[in-house]
Scaffold this active site. Structure first.
Site, PDB file in Angstrom:
ATOM      1  N   PHE A   1      -6.737  -6.358  -7.107  1.00 43.72           N
ATOM      2  CA  PHE A   1      -7.552  -5.163  -7.361  1.00 43.72           C
ATOM      3  C   PHE A   1      -8.891  -5.600  -7.942  1.00 43.72           C
ATOM      4  O   PHE A   1      -8.945  -6.315  -8.935  1.00 43.72           O
ATOM      5  CB  PHE A   1      -6.788  -4.254  -8.328  1.00 43.72           C
ATOM      6  CG  PHE A   1      -7.477  -2.964  -8.691  1.00 43.72           C
ATOM      7  CD1 PHE A   1      -8.524  -2.442  -7.940  1.00 43.72           C
ATOM      8  CD2 PHE A   1      -7.056  -2.245  -9.793  1.00 43.72           C
ATOM      9  CE1 PHE A   1      -9.135  -1.253  -8.289  1.00 43.72           C
ATOM     10  CE2 PHE A   1      -7.667  -1.048 -10.151  1.00 43.72           C
ATOM     11  CZ  PHE A   1      -8.703  -0.558  -9.405  1.00 43.72           C
ATOM     12  N   CYS A   2      -9.994  -5.195  -7.286  1.00 42.78           N
ATOM     13  CA  CYS A   2     -11.344  -5.482  -7.766  1.00 42.78           C
ATOM     14  C   CYS A   2     -11.527  -6.998  -7.934  1.00 42.78           C
ATOM     15  O   CYS A   2     -11.288  -7.745  -7.008  1.00 42.78           O
ATOM     16  CB  CYS A   2     -11.619  -4.709  -9.050  1.00 42.78           C
ATOM     17  SG  CYS A   2     -13.344  -4.761  -9.587  1.00 42.78           S
ATOM     18  N   VAL A   3     -11.948  -7.465  -9.127  1.00 52.41           N
ATOM     19  CA  VAL A   3     -12.141  -8.900  -9.333  1.00 52.41           C
ATOM     20  C   VAL A   3     -10.831  -9.653  -9.154  1.00 52.41           C
ATOM     21  O   VAL A   3     -10.822 -10.814  -8.729  1.00 52.41           O
ATOM     22  CB  VAL A   3     -12.736  -9.171 -10.728  1.00 52.41           C
ATOM     23  CG1 VAL A   3     -12.912 -10.659 -10.964  1.00 52.41           C
ATOM     24  CG2 VAL A   3     -14.078  -8.471 -10.889  1.00 52.41           C
TER      25      VAL A   3
ATOM     26  N   GLY B   1      -8.792  -9.078  -6.842  1.00 49.78           N
ATOM     27  CA  GLY B   1      -8.735  -9.353  -5.408  1.00 49.78           C
ATOM     28  C   GLY B   1      -9.585 -10.544  -5.021  1.00 49.78           C
ATOM     29  O   GLY B   1      -9.209 -11.333  -4.152  1.00 49.78           O
TER      30      GLY B   1
END
Length: 566
Positions: free
Chosen positions: A297-299, A301
């Site tokens: 998720f986000c960073v 990822g």
């Protein structure tokens, strides 16, 4: 009218102020640059035709506003001035309408600047911040609703506002919710589980199965290290973690440690190898699975994508499928955050903390809040301080205020290699954990999600991952923003999402959307069906956490790392 009119003189003053300010800002950064050449600040000039158009438009609208104001009918369409107090007071209504006219005109001037798009974006951002701060609603002398409340409460609202201000000064940030009503592990982050492994960077949480059988491939979630993992586990009814467990997945989650001085030397490589890759290895060891499914998720990822590329470079394939939620892999389009990024800024951060130090969590939180200043800053200034109100309880905003630090070397390296130079999408250009990365080697199925109104990871940037990841792909776009779009449980029946049935991925998001269909409700059900297709057969759910003495339960979830304050 000529440009010698008062309006034209104001426009010229705007040009002079912003031109000089922009030049001085770059010159100051040049001095910090250690002698390297940075391009000179571009001159600020206006498109003459647009300037004339704005001038005439301003004069016409000012004349209309004056006529409406004399009749007490100044029209206001802005929620900052939507209260009855503004509408019933002609002077207040006129001041609000005049402010909005000036704000529109200044934004028009910013858009009329001739030059490169980044310069215009920076000027727009600066003007937006200035105009948000200058709104008459932000000041007791002009806010008629705050004045009315002060009179009705005989000054009690002002006294309470001062108490709120002193409280927020002490805690170091503006209160967005009543933080005293929340406690991690008590009424947020409550899904039952245990810590089964920890090192200096993270704790690994394993969650108690809620089904008699689980899929043979376990499921690992890698959240962002910029925020805490429990955005994925706020309440039982909106917990993505609990949802995954309910779907029959043996679920593990990385809970990053909130860095202090002892971790101020940690690098991006450390977070990839001793973070995400170590978590994958531990999950394999505990479950005995040859392959697992993973989500970033986000960073988180971005970290996961790097870990997968390092595994591939070493000839390993421990992950069967990957899900990327609002994740930047191709950093070509970084949205509003691009206004901060250039060679001078990155070099300054490298000099400041590239060899050690901490990027303070509150500084990061403030940056993200000022991306939406009216909603995430001034709204609370007005409510908390001018009106003396206590903001209502809201789990998401409690999480948003629970900030995390970042190690300086990690942060500086991330800025240069991703935001500034976009190396991850260039085969062999980026070396992580001693390996040259090539995304062309990641031939695994991926599920990519982007939020339509995301201002941190634009939907176009999330979609760009479809162009650089070679495996079988599924892309889904959800409604709303960076967080609200992701945390959208099916039971709520809210929002919608878009799917393209033909499985094609043209070059741009707009082209993809031309062949996509909107579906009501949450995207979670679509993702769940996709993940089950990669999870293998079902087996009996484990009766205990971890495995043997090496990976035994250390403490109950959510663990101790998540409770550490910045």
């Amino acid at each position: 009218m000529t440009t010698e009119s008062p309006w034209g003189q104001s426009a010229q003053q705007f040009q002079q102020i912003f031109g000089q300010g922009w030049a001085q800002a770059l010159q100051s950064l040049q001095k910090l640059d250690g002698g390297a050449q940075i391009p000179a600040a571009p001159p600020i000039k206006f498109a003459p035709e647009r300037l004339q158009e704005l001038q005439q438009q301003y004069l016409n609208q000012a004349q209309d506003l004056w006529a409406q104001g004399l009749q007490g009918k100044a029209e206001i369409k802005d929620r900052r001035f939507a209260g009855e107090g503004w509408a019933s007071n002609p002077v207040a209504a006129f001041s609000a309408a005049a402010y909005l006219l000036n704000a529109r005109t200044l934004m028009g001037l910013a858009d009329a600047v001739e030059g490169d798009e980044k310069t215009r974006a920076r000027i727009r951002f600066g003007v937006e911040q200035w105009m948000a701060a200058m709104a008459p609603s932000n000041y007791l002398a002009f806010n008629v609703e705050a004045q009315k409340k002060a009179i009705e409460t005989k000054g009690e609202s002002i006294a309470k506002g001062m108490q709120n201000l002193l409280h927020d000064i002490t805690q170091g940030h503006v209160s967005m919710t009543d933080e005293s009503l929340f406690e991690v592990g008590r009424n947020v982050a409550t899904t039952e589980g245990a810590v089964v492994f920890e090192n200096e960077l993270f704790q690994l949480l394993e969650y108690k199965p809620l089904t008699a059988k689980v899929y043979e491939r376990p499921f690992l979630l890698v959240p962002p290290c910029i925020n805490k993992f429990y955005i994925l586990d706020l309440q039982p009814e909106n917990s993505l973690i609990r949802y995954a467990v309910e779907q029959g997945h043996r679920t593990f989650v990385v809970s990053w440690r909130n860095p202090d001085a002892s971790l101020s030397h940690k690098t991006w490589d450390d977070y990839v190898e001793d973070g995400a890759m170590a978590a994958v290895d531990v999950v394999q060891n505990i479950t005995g699975a040859e392959q697992i499914n993973a989500l970033g998720f986000c960073v988180g990822g971005t970290i996961l994508s790097n870990a997968l590329a390092v595994f591939a470079a070493r000839g390993d394939e421990p992950v069967a499928s990957a899900t990327f939620l609002t994740t930047l892999i191709d950093f070509t389009d970084t949205g509003i955050l691009d206004v901060f990024i250039d060679e001078a800024f990155v070099k300054f951060r490298e000099m400041q903390m590239g060899s050690g130090g901490l990027m303070k969590g509150q500084d990061l939180a403030s940056t993200f809040s000022f991306l939406r200043p009216n909603d995430l800053v001034w709204n609370y200034v007005v409510g908390n301080y001018l009106k003396g109100e206590t903001p209502p309880p809201f789990d998401l905003l409690y999480w948003n205020s629970d900030s995390t630090n970042l190690p300086g070397p990690f942060y500086a390296w991330y800025l240069r290699n991703f935001y500034l130079e976009n190396k991850l999408v260039k085969p062999g250009a980026l070396t992580v954990c001693g390996e040259k990365l090539d995304l062309n080697n990641l031939d695994l199925p991926v599920y990519i999600y982007g939020s339509r109104e995301d201002h941190i990871v634009p939907a176009t940037a999330a979609y760009a991952s479809t162009q650089v990841l070679p495996g079988k792909k599924r892309f889904v776009m959800g409604a709303s923003g960076h967080i609200a779009g992701v945390i959208n449980p099916p039971a709520k029946g809210k929002r919608s999402h878009w799917i393209r049935a033909d499985g094609r991925f043209p070059g741009t998001l707009d082209e993809w959307l031309a062949g996509a269909t909107e579906h009501p409700g949450s995207w979670w059900t679509d993702w769940s069906g996709w993940l089950k297709g990669h999870a293998g057969k079902q087996i009996a759910a484990p009766k205990t956490y971890g495995k043997g003495t090496k990976f035994k339960a250390i403490e109950p979830a959510p663990g101790s790392y998540v409770k550490q304050k910045a």
